[in-house]
Design a protein around this motif. Structure first.
Motif, PDB file in Angstrom:
ATOM      1  N   ALA A  39       0.837  -1.202   0.000  1.00  0.00           N
ATOM      2  CA  ALA A  39       0.000   0.000   0.000  1.00  0.00           C
ATOM      3  C   ALA A  39       0.871   1.251   0.000  1.00  0.00           C
ATOM      4  CB  ALA A  39      -0.917  -0.002   1.220  1.00  0.00           C
ATOM      5  N   PHE A  40       0.548   2.177  -0.872  1.00  0.00           N
ATOM      6  CA  PHE A  40       1.315   3.424  -0.969  1.00  0.00           C
ATOM      7  C   PHE A  40       0.457   4.658  -0.712  1.00  0.00           C
ATOM      8  CE2 PHE A  40       3.816   0.345  -3.270  1.00  0.00           C
ATOM      9  CZ  PHE A  40       5.125   0.663  -2.939  1.00  0.00           C
ATOM     10  N   GLY A  41      -0.864   4.488  -0.628  1.00  0.00           N
ATOM     11  CA  GLY A  41      -1.710   5.652  -0.421  1.00  0.00           C
ATOM     12  C   GLY A  41      -1.437   6.704  -1.481  1.00  0.00           C
ATOM     13  N   PRO A  42      -1.280   7.988  -1.079  1.00  0.00           N
ATOM     14  CA  PRO A  42      -1.021   9.065  -2.054  1.00  0.00           C
ATOM     15  C   PRO A  42       0.480   9.328  -2.277  1.00  0.00           C
ATOM     16  CG  PRO A  42      -1.506  10.026   0.063  1.00  0.00           C
ATOM     17  CD  PRO A  42      -1.554   8.537   0.273  1.00  0.00           C
ATOM     18  N   ALA A  43       1.338   8.421  -1.821  1.00  0.00           N
ATOM     19  CA  ALA A  43       2.786   8.700  -1.826  1.00  0.00           C
ATOM     20  C   ALA A  43       3.388   8.780  -3.220  1.00  0.00           C
ATOM     21  CB  ALA A  43       3.513   7.620  -1.021  1.00  0.00           C
ATOM     22  N   LYS A  44       2.770   8.149  -4.193  1.00  0.00           N
ATOM     23  CA  LYS A  44       3.317   8.157  -5.559  1.00  0.00           C
ATOM     24  C   LYS A  44       2.253   8.655  -6.520  1.00  0.00           C
ATOM     25  CE  LYS A  44       6.683   4.454  -4.865  1.00  0.00           C
ATOM     26  NZ  LYS A  44       7.201   3.150  -5.354  1.00  0.00           N
ATOM     27  N   PRO A  45       1.992   9.960  -6.501  1.00  0.00           N
ATOM     28  CA  PRO A  45       0.906  10.489  -7.345  1.00  0.00           C
ATOM     29  C   PRO A  45       1.285  10.514  -8.820  1.00  0.00           C
ATOM     30  CG  PRO A  45       2.064  12.285  -6.276  1.00  0.00           C
ATOM     31  CD  PRO A  45       2.658  11.019  -5.707  1.00  0.00           C
ATOM     32  N   LYS A  46       0.251  10.504  -9.638  1.00  0.00           N
ATOM     33  CA  LYS A  46       0.409  10.721 -11.081  1.00  0.00           C
ATOM     34  C   LYS A  46       0.077  12.177 -11.395  1.00  0.00           C
ATOM     35  CE  LYS A  46       1.210   6.476 -12.775  1.00  0.00           C
ATOM     36  NZ  LYS A  46       2.308   6.112 -13.705  1.00  0.00           N
ATOM     37  N   GLY A  47      -0.088  12.493 -12.671  1.00  0.00           N
ATOM     38  CA  GLY A  47      -0.331  13.863 -13.066  1.00  0.00           C
ATOM     39  C   GLY A  47      -1.662  14.420 -12.614  1.00  0.00           C
ATOM     40  N   THR A  48      -2.672  13.570 -12.500  1.00  0.00           N
ATOM     41  CA  THR A  48      -3.995  14.009 -12.058  1.00  0.00           C
ATOM     42  C   THR A  48      -4.464  13.114 -10.917  1.00  0.00           C
ATOM     43  OG1 THR A  48      -5.209  12.547 -13.562  1.00  0.00           O
ATOM     44  CG2 THR A  48      -4.519  14.701 -14.429  1.00  0.00           C
ATOM     45  N   LYS A  49      -5.470  13.577 -10.216  1.00  0.00           N
ATOM     46  CA  LYS A  49      -6.020  12.749  -9.129  1.00  0.00           C
ATOM     47  C   LYS A  49      -6.635  11.462  -9.676  1.00  0.00           C
ATOM     48  CE  LYS A  49      -6.916  16.533  -5.895  1.00  0.00           C
ATOM     49  NZ  LYS A  49      -7.940  17.272  -5.126  1.00  0.00           N
ATOM     50  N   LYS A  50      -7.281  11.583 -10.833  1.00  0.00           N
ATOM     51  CA  LYS A  50      -7.878  10.392 -11.438  1.00  0.00           C
ATOM     52  C   LYS A  50      -6.806   9.356 -11.766  1.00  0.00           C
ATOM     53  CE  LYS A  50     -10.668   8.906 -15.370  1.00  0.00           C
ATOM     54  NZ  LYS A  50     -11.372   9.346 -16.603  1.00  0.00           N
ATOM     55  N   ASP A  51      -5.726   9.813 -12.336  1.00  0.00           N
ATOM     56  CA  ASP A  51      -4.655   8.874 -12.689  1.00  0.00           C
ATOM     57  C   ASP A  51      -3.953   8.332 -11.441  1.00  0.00           C
ATOM     58  OD1 ASP A  51      -5.205   9.231 -15.344  1.00  0.00           O
ATOM     59  OD2 ASP A  51      -3.642  10.749 -15.653  1.00  0.00           O
ATOM     60  N   SER A  52      -3.956   9.125 -10.373  1.00  0.00           N
ATOM     61  CA  SER A  52      -3.286   8.682  -9.142  1.00  0.00           C
ATOM     62  C   SER A  52      -4.030   7.523  -8.484  1.00  0.00           C
ATOM     63  CB  SER A  52      -3.186   9.857  -8.156  1.00  0.00           C
ATOM     64  OG  SER A  52      -2.389  10.894  -8.704  1.00  0.00           O
ATOM     65  N   ARG A  53      -5.327   7.477  -8.685  1.00  0.00           N
ATOM     66  CA  ARG A  53      -6.118   6.375  -8.103  1.00  0.00           C
ATOM     67  C   ARG A  53      -5.960   5.156  -9.008  1.00  0.00           C
ATOM     68  NH1 ARG A  53      -9.802  10.784  -7.784  1.00  0.00           N
ATOM     69  NH2 ARG A  53     -10.935  10.007  -9.621  1.00  0.00           N
ATOM     70  N   ARG A  54      -5.199   4.197  -8.554  1.00  0.00           N
ATOM     71  CA  ARG A  54      -4.881   3.062  -9.433  1.00  0.00           C
ATOM     72  C   ARG A  54      -4.353   1.895  -8.624  1.00  0.00           C
ATOM     73  NH1 ARG A  54      -0.660   6.368  -8.685  1.00  0.00           N
ATOM     74  NH2 ARG A  54       1.459   5.541  -8.813  1.00  0.00           N
ATOM     75  N   VAL A  55      -4.361   0.746  -9.287  1.00  0.00           N
ATOM     76  CA  VAL A  55      -3.655  -0.432  -8.775  1.00  0.00           C
ATOM     77  C   VAL A  55      -2.637  -0.829  -9.826  1.00  0.00           C
ATOM     78  CG1 VAL A  55      -3.850  -2.891  -8.206  1.00  0.00           C
ATOM     79  CG2 VAL A  55      -5.529  -1.259  -7.322  1.00  0.00           C
ATOM     80  N   GLU A  56      -1.422  -1.068  -9.378  1.00  0.00           N
ATOM     81  CA  GLU A  56      -0.366  -1.479 -10.297  1.00  0.00           C
ATOM     82  C   GLU A  56       0.069  -2.902  -9.964  1.00  0.00           C
ATOM     83  OE1 GLU A  56       1.594   2.882 -11.368  1.00  0.00           O
ATOM     84  OE2 GLU A  56       2.612   1.564  -9.937  1.00  0.00           O
ATOM     85  N   ILE A  57       0.063  -3.720 -10.996  1.00  0.00           N
ATOM     86  CA  ILE A  57       0.514  -5.111 -10.859  1.00  0.00           C
ATOM     87  C   ILE A  57       1.945  -5.136 -11.398  1.00  0.00           C
ATOM     88  CG2 ILE A  57       0.082  -7.494 -11.545  1.00  0.00           C
ATOM     89  CD1 ILE A  57      -2.912  -6.452 -12.020  1.00  0.00           C
ATOM     90  N   VAL A  58       2.886  -5.294 -10.493  1.00  0.00           N
ATOM     91  CA  VAL A  58       4.296  -5.143 -10.854  1.00  0.00           C
ATOM     92  C   VAL A  58       4.935  -6.531 -10.968  1.00  0.00           C
ATOM     93  CG1 VAL A  58       6.498  -4.111 -10.208  1.00  0.00           C
ATOM     94  CG2 VAL A  58       4.359  -2.941  -9.636  1.00  0.00           C
ATOM     95  N   ILE A  59       5.421  -6.830 -12.151  1.00  0.00           N
ATOM     96  CA  ILE A  59       6.117  -8.110 -12.373  1.00  0.00           C
ATOM     97  C   ILE A  59       7.601  -7.849 -12.166  1.00  0.00           C
ATOM     98  CG2 ILE A  59       6.671  -9.912 -14.045  1.00  0.00           C
ATOM     99  CD1 ILE A  59       3.587  -7.854 -14.623  1.00  0.00           C
ATOM    100  N   LEU A  60       8.121  -8.363 -11.086  1.00  0.00           N
ATOM    101  CA  LEU A  60       9.526  -8.118 -10.764  1.00  0.00           C
ATOM    102  C   LEU A  60      10.425  -8.975 -11.645  1.00  0.00           C
ATOM    103  CD1 LEU A  60       9.286  -8.037  -6.869  1.00  0.00           C
ATOM    104  CD2 LEU A  60       9.063  -6.144  -8.484  1.00  0.00           C
ATOM    105  N   ALA A  61      11.622  -8.476 -11.865  1.00  0.00           N
ATOM    106  CA  ALA A  61      12.585  -9.253 -12.645  1.00  0.00           C
ATOM    107  C   ALA A  61      12.878 -10.559 -11.930  1.00  0.00           C
ATOM    108  CB  ALA A  61      13.861  -8.439 -12.842  1.00  0.00           C
ATOM    109  N   GLU A  62      13.165 -11.586 -12.695  1.00  0.00           N
ATOM    110  CA  GLU A  62      13.446 -12.892 -12.105  1.00  0.00           C
ATOM    111  C   GLU A  62      14.610 -12.792 -11.125  1.00  0.00           C
ATOM    112  OE1 GLU A  62      13.770 -16.244 -14.635  1.00  0.00           O
ATOM    113  OE2 GLU A  62      12.209 -15.560 -15.999  1.00  0.00           O
ATOM    114  N   GLY A  63      14.446 -13.437  -9.988  1.00  0.00           N
ATOM    115  CA  GLY A  63      15.500 -13.421  -8.982  1.00  0.00           C
ATOM    116  C   GLY A  63      15.365 -12.310  -7.979  1.00  0.00           C
ATOM    117  N   THR A  64      14.361 -11.405  -8.150  1.00  0.00           N
ATOM    118  CA  THR A  64      14.154 -10.320  -7.185  1.00  0.00           C
ATOM    119  C   THR A  64      12.789 -10.478  -6.538  1.00  0.00           C
ATOM    120  OG1 THR A  64      13.199  -8.858  -8.870  1.00  0.00           O
ATOM    121  CG2 THR A  64      15.580  -8.749  -8.530  1.00  0.00           C
ATOM    122  N   ARG A  65      12.653  -9.857  -5.365  1.00  0.00           N
ATOM    123  CA  ARG A  65      11.384  -9.926  -4.647  1.00  0.00           C
ATOM    124  C   ARG A  65      10.982  -8.540  -4.194  1.00  0.00           C
ATOM    125  NH1 ARG A  65       9.902 -15.020  -3.364  1.00  0.00           N
ATOM    126  NH2 ARG A  65       8.388 -14.235  -1.870  1.00  0.00           N
TER     127      ARG A  65
END
Length: 218
Positions: free
Chosen positions: A192-218
């Protein structure tokens, strides 16, 4: 006075003049040979300069072509090539790359949830189904981090204590849904990041990101 009526002095002068003319003539011939050689060398140098200038023009043209190819190539980290990530073409999904080589699949919060809610919209599940399919087919060995993000507006109407809590619940909802679609629960977690990583607009800031980490990292 000689028999020819020319004084010895004049004869000597005439002989000297003859020698001078002969010397000048010989010198001119020598100079002409040097001039011819210089002209030939000059022509050769001109030819080499023209060849080098043409080679330089060819290099410039090649460089311009490569720069154009580079500008039009997709920006992807090494290892993923130009064939894409597999998420291209999925509606309501935005694909980008992290500095560590991770693939970031962003889904707008308004697509996934109603305002203040952590219950997935039925209309969002088709998108998540396709995302899960790509994760299962192409990224079986990668660790997946599901990140929740919000805008900076304070929560006033919903039951959540903070944007951080709301983002945590939303990330968990997406994680749990992906697990029901076959994503290995041992290689997926939420953050959870809350508002810590905003985008350009409030609409864009409200999001879920599915991050695929590089192999071998966690």
């Amino acid at each position: 006075m000689s028999r020819l009526g020319i004084s010895p002095f004049i004869r000597v002068a005439l002989l000297g003049a003859v020698f001078v003319v002969a010397a000048i003539s010989g010198g001119c011939k020598k100079n002409n040979g040097q001039l011819d050689a210089a002209l030939m060398e000059n022509n050769e140098l001109r030819g080499r300069i023209e060849s080098l200038e043409q080679a330089l023009r060819d290099c410039d043209a090649q460089k311009a072509g490569l720069e154009q190819q580079l500008a039009s190539a997709p920006t992807s980290p090494a290892g993923y090539g130009t064939s894409g990530t597999g998420f291209e073409g999925i509606s309501n999904v935005d694909v980008s790359y992290g500095s560590g080589g991770e693939i970031i699949v962003g889904v707008a919060g308004d697509v996934l949830f109603d305002s203040g809610s952590v219950v997935l919209k039925n209309t969002s599940k088709q998108t998540l189904d396709r995302v899960a399919g790509v994760l299962n087919n192409q990224y079986r060995r990668n660790v997946i981090r599901v990140e929740g993000h919000t805008d900076s507006d304070p929560i006033r109407k919903s039951k959540w204590r903070s944007n951080e809590q709301l983002s945590a619940e939303r990330a968990l909802a997406v994680e749990e849904y992906l697990v029901t679609k076959g994503v290995n629960n041992n290689r997926v977690y939420s953050a959870a990041f809350g508002p810590a990583k905003p985008k350009g607009t409030k609409k864009d800031s409200r999001r879920v990101e599915i991050v695929i980490l590089a192999e071998g990292t966690r």
